[in-house]
Motif scaffolding. Structure first.
Motif, short mmCIF file in Angstrom:
data_model
loop_
_atom_site.label_atom_id
_atom_site.label_comp_id
_atom_site.label_asym_id
_atom_site.label_seq_id
_atom_site.Cartn_x
_atom_site.Cartn_y
_atom_site.Cartn_z
N GLU A 1 0.73 -1.22 -0.07
CA GLU A 1 0.07 0.14 0.09
C GLU A 1 0.90 1.23 -0.18
N LEU A 2 1.71 1.35 -1.03
CA LEU A 2 2.64 2.41 -1.10
C LEU A 2 2.09 3.44 -1.85
N THR A 3 2.12 5.02 -1.43
CA THR A 3 1.44 5.86 -2.06
C THR A 3 2.59 6.87 -2.44
N SER A 4 3.79 6.80 -2.11
CA SER A 4 4.85 7.75 -2.39
C SER A 4 6.23 7.15 -2.57
N ALA A 5 7.17 7.53 -3.14
CA ALA A 5 8.64 7.17 -3.06
C ALA A 5 9.15 7.12 -1.52
N ARG B 1 9.62 1.65 3.99
CA ARG B 1 9.36 0.16 4.25
C ARG B 1 10.45 -0.61 3.96
N LEU B 2 11.56 -0.20 3.01
CA LEU B 2 12.75 -0.80 2.71
C LEU B 2 13.65 -0.58 3.79
N GLU C 1 7.99 7.58 -10.19
CA GLU C 1 8.72 8.07 -8.91
C GLU C 1 9.24 6.89 -8.15
N PHE C 2 8.70 5.70 -8.24
CA PHE C 2 9.10 4.49 -7.55
C PHE C 2 10.48 4.09 -8.13
N THR C 3 10.40 4.02 -9.57
CA THR C 3 11.56 3.84 -10.40
C THR C 3 12.70 4.66 -10.09
N GLU D 1 18.06 5.70 -7.78
CA GLU D 1 18.98 6.46 -6.77
C GLU D 1 19.62 5.70 -5.80
N LEU D 2 19.04 4.43 -5.47
CA LEU D 2 19.68 3.65 -4.41
C LEU D 2 20.90 3.07 -5.23
N GLY D 3 21.04 2.90 -6.62
CA GLY D 3 22.15 2.44 -6.99
C GLY D 3 22.06 0.94 -7.06
N HIS D 4 21.11 0.35 -6.43
CA HIS D 4 20.91 -1.31 -6.51
C HIS D 4 19.50 -1.75 -6.53
#
Length: 600
Positions: free
Chosen positions: A234-238, A244-245, A263-265, A270-273
């Motif tokens: 139930e994610l509504t934003s990055a 949650r991660l 925005e999820f992508t 941006e995490l790089g992995h």
């Protein structure tokens, strides 16, 4: 899918060992593939030798290897069968057999199914049907035990009641693979004994406890995870995604909210992995979308289209998924793993030409090798709409005086309390031009009065819409302005034992009958999809939608009372997080809705 073959049967392992060394033929050799390795992310040419349901060898192309059957991949890509980590077949309004026939040719071989729609409508009979209906199909259904029947006890009623004892019993079954999404967030955080008991039953079983953490953050999110709930979709934003991660939860990134995928992508890049705990799911797919775009393959395609590297997208949908659902036999094309393999014509378009499940060719050229046969539903699913014939007056609200202050539900998807002074005419609230009515009638023979709310910021309506697909209680729900149109729409749905109906100016413009649990049609997907699309087009001419919140899909989730904010249910306007119930929108004094009737 028929019961998975036993990969650890000594005779099978022995044959696989010998086949891998060239001492005996493979049962099946898939030759000339371009393997996308989920571990290294690299590509390589490979042949895949299969013994029974087991991959015995993944080796360099070798024409000398023997097999009882051959498939030539023609240099096309090989990937593991895709795994949908959270979904509801019922949302596609077709039987499990029809669903399987739609997604297997697209490379989906496993789905984790929460049948809480069937359970809320028909109780244990709904769960039993889900298990039996998915048992002998070429799609592996990993069925979960619904934890929220109803989704908010005391704030709505439905067709079942699953407390800790019921969950404990379900979780002892080998054909139940975990506890499904726990939507009763606030009761869990408040220490409600029933909800704690349900979570503890899941933990005691040693199986997964899946989540639904809409709106939780910081301390409440930490508390939810600390209670033992391990996943969220139930994610509504990055920001939700990263939170949650960082909380160590399994993220089931869903394709049903496409406007959020860019925005999820971006956040993942941006995490790089690719985090090991990130997976993909569909959650809810309408029948026309299923027919035209597919299931989890559409999610993979979208994420690649938004810029996620293909190797990351496929890993999320295979190896990561298998690891998080605790199926070490799935998610890799590698020796010793189960032979679930998709051969793709196009890796970015996710177009499968051959699909092997549990070592058997099940789809070729985008079509099933054999038809998917539907299991006979029990009688309980055919007679689940028990509501009297409704009258236009049922959609009116009684009030005294010349004006009345009412509590309103303001805006779709994320409703908030509002207040309005409206005229009273002939002892009834007069609906302002900028508002619409929403009404819910209990469909389970409870003989409760029809509940009515006035909605703000829901656009301009020129007709009515009725549905028994109304998450998650699936009571008969009606939207519109004119009580006459609303009554006609509701009674049309009632006459078909469930379904959807669009009405305008006293005429039925669209009707889709859903007689199985008021949720599902037994017709082929093509027919259901066509009828659904036509009905949606009819309503499009009557409502001025305002994406991304005021959209057709919002009508099905408007009664999801377990989420934060005020909602309408069959007991009244409720706010679970603030423990409030208003049996009528009329406020008896000048107090705000926050001082409305407290839940007993």
């Amino acid at each position: 899918m028929a019961q998975d073959s036993d990969l650890n049967a000594p005779e099978l392992r022995d044959r696989a060992v010998r086949a891998a060394q060239g001492q005996v033929p493979f049962d099946l050799l898939i030759a000339n593939t371009r393997l996308l390795d989920m571990v290294t992310g690299r590509e390589r040419d490979a042949d895949i030798g299969v013994t029974g349901g087991l991959i015995a060898s993944v080796h360099s192309p070798d024409r000398a290897r023997e097999a009882h059957a051959f498939l030539d991949a023609g240099g096309r890509f090989a990937v593991p069968g895709l795994i949908d980590t959270h979904m509801h077949v019922e949302s596609s309004m077709v039987t499990p057999a029809q669903y399987a026939a739609a997604v297997v040719p697209r490379g989906v071989t496993t789905v984790v199914w929460d049948p809480h729609e069937f359970a809320n409508a028909c109780g244990l009979a709904g769960v039993d049907y889900a298990v039996s209906a998915g048992r002998d199909l070429p799609l592996r259904f990993l069925t979960l035990a619904p934890t929220c029947v109803p989704s908010a006890p005391g704030f709505e009623t439905c067709g079942g009641d699953f407390g800790p004892e019921v969950l404990s019993e379900l979780l002892t079954r080998e054909d139940i693979h975990g506890a499904a999404e726990l939507m009763t967030m606030q009761p869990l955080l408040s220490g409600n004994p029933r909800v704690k008991g349900i979570v503890n039953a899941g933990l005691a079983s040693g199986k997964r406890v899946c989540g639904h953490a809409r709106g939780l953050e910081d301390g409440t999110l930490a508390a939810y995870a600390a209670a033992g709930v391990e996943s969220d979709h139930e994610l509504t934003s990055a920001q939700d995604l990263i939170a949650r991660l960082e909380a160590g939860m399994t993220v089931e990134l869903r394709g049903s909210h496409e406007h959020l995928l860019p925005e999820f992508t971006e956040a993942i890049l941006e995490l790089g992995h690719l985090p090991q705990t990130l997976t993909f799911c569909t959650d809810d797919v309408f029948p026309d979308d299923l027919a035209n775009h597919g299931g989890l393959d559409h999610m993979v395609r979208c994420m690649i289209g938004h810029g996620l590297p293909p190797s990351w997208a496929y890993r999320a949908a295979t190896l990561n998924a298998a690891t998080r659902i605790r199926r070490s036999d799935l998610g890799l094309v590698a020796p010793g793993k189960r032979a679930d393999i998709a051969i793709l014509d196009d890796i970015e378009r996710v177009k499968a030409s051959l699909v092997v499940a549990d070592g058997v060719l099940v789809s070729e050229g985008g079509k099933m090798v054999r038809p998917c046969l539907a299991a006979a539903p029990p009688v309980a699913l055919r007679n689940s709409v028990a509501v009297r014939e409704l009258r236009p007056d049922d959609f009116e609200v009684a009030a005294k005086g010349s004006t009345a202050e009412i509590a309103t539900l303001s805006k779709p998807r994320f409703p908030a309390w509002g207040a309005r002074t409206v005229d009273v005419k002939a002892g009834k609230l007069s609906l302002p031009d900028d508002m619409i009515r929403m009404a819910i009638a209990n469909r389970y023979g409870r003989n409760l009065p029809v509940r009515v709310a006035f909605l703000e910021n829901w656009g301009t309506w020129r007709g009515a819409f009725a549905t028994t697909v109304s998450h998650d209680s699936h009571n008969l729900t009606v939207f519109g302005c004119d009580p006459v149109d609303m009554a006609l729409a509701a009674n049309t749905v009632r006459s078909s034992n469930g379904g959807l109906c669009v009405v305008s100016d006293g005429k039925v413009l669209g009707h889709l009958a859903l007689p199985l649990a008021g949720l599902v049609s037994e017709a082929p997907l093509s027919e259901t999809a066509e009828s659904f699309a036509a009905l949606r087009r009819s309503l499009d001419t009557l409502v001025d939608w305002e994406p991304p919140y005021l959209v057709f899909k919002a009508l099905f989730g408007a009664s999801l009372v377990c989420n934060a904010g005020p909602r309408l249910s069959d007991v009244g306007i409720v706010d679970v997080f603030n423990e409030q119930i208003l049996e009528t929108p009329v406020i008896p004094s000048r107090s705000t809705p926050r001082h409305a009737q407290e839940r007993p």
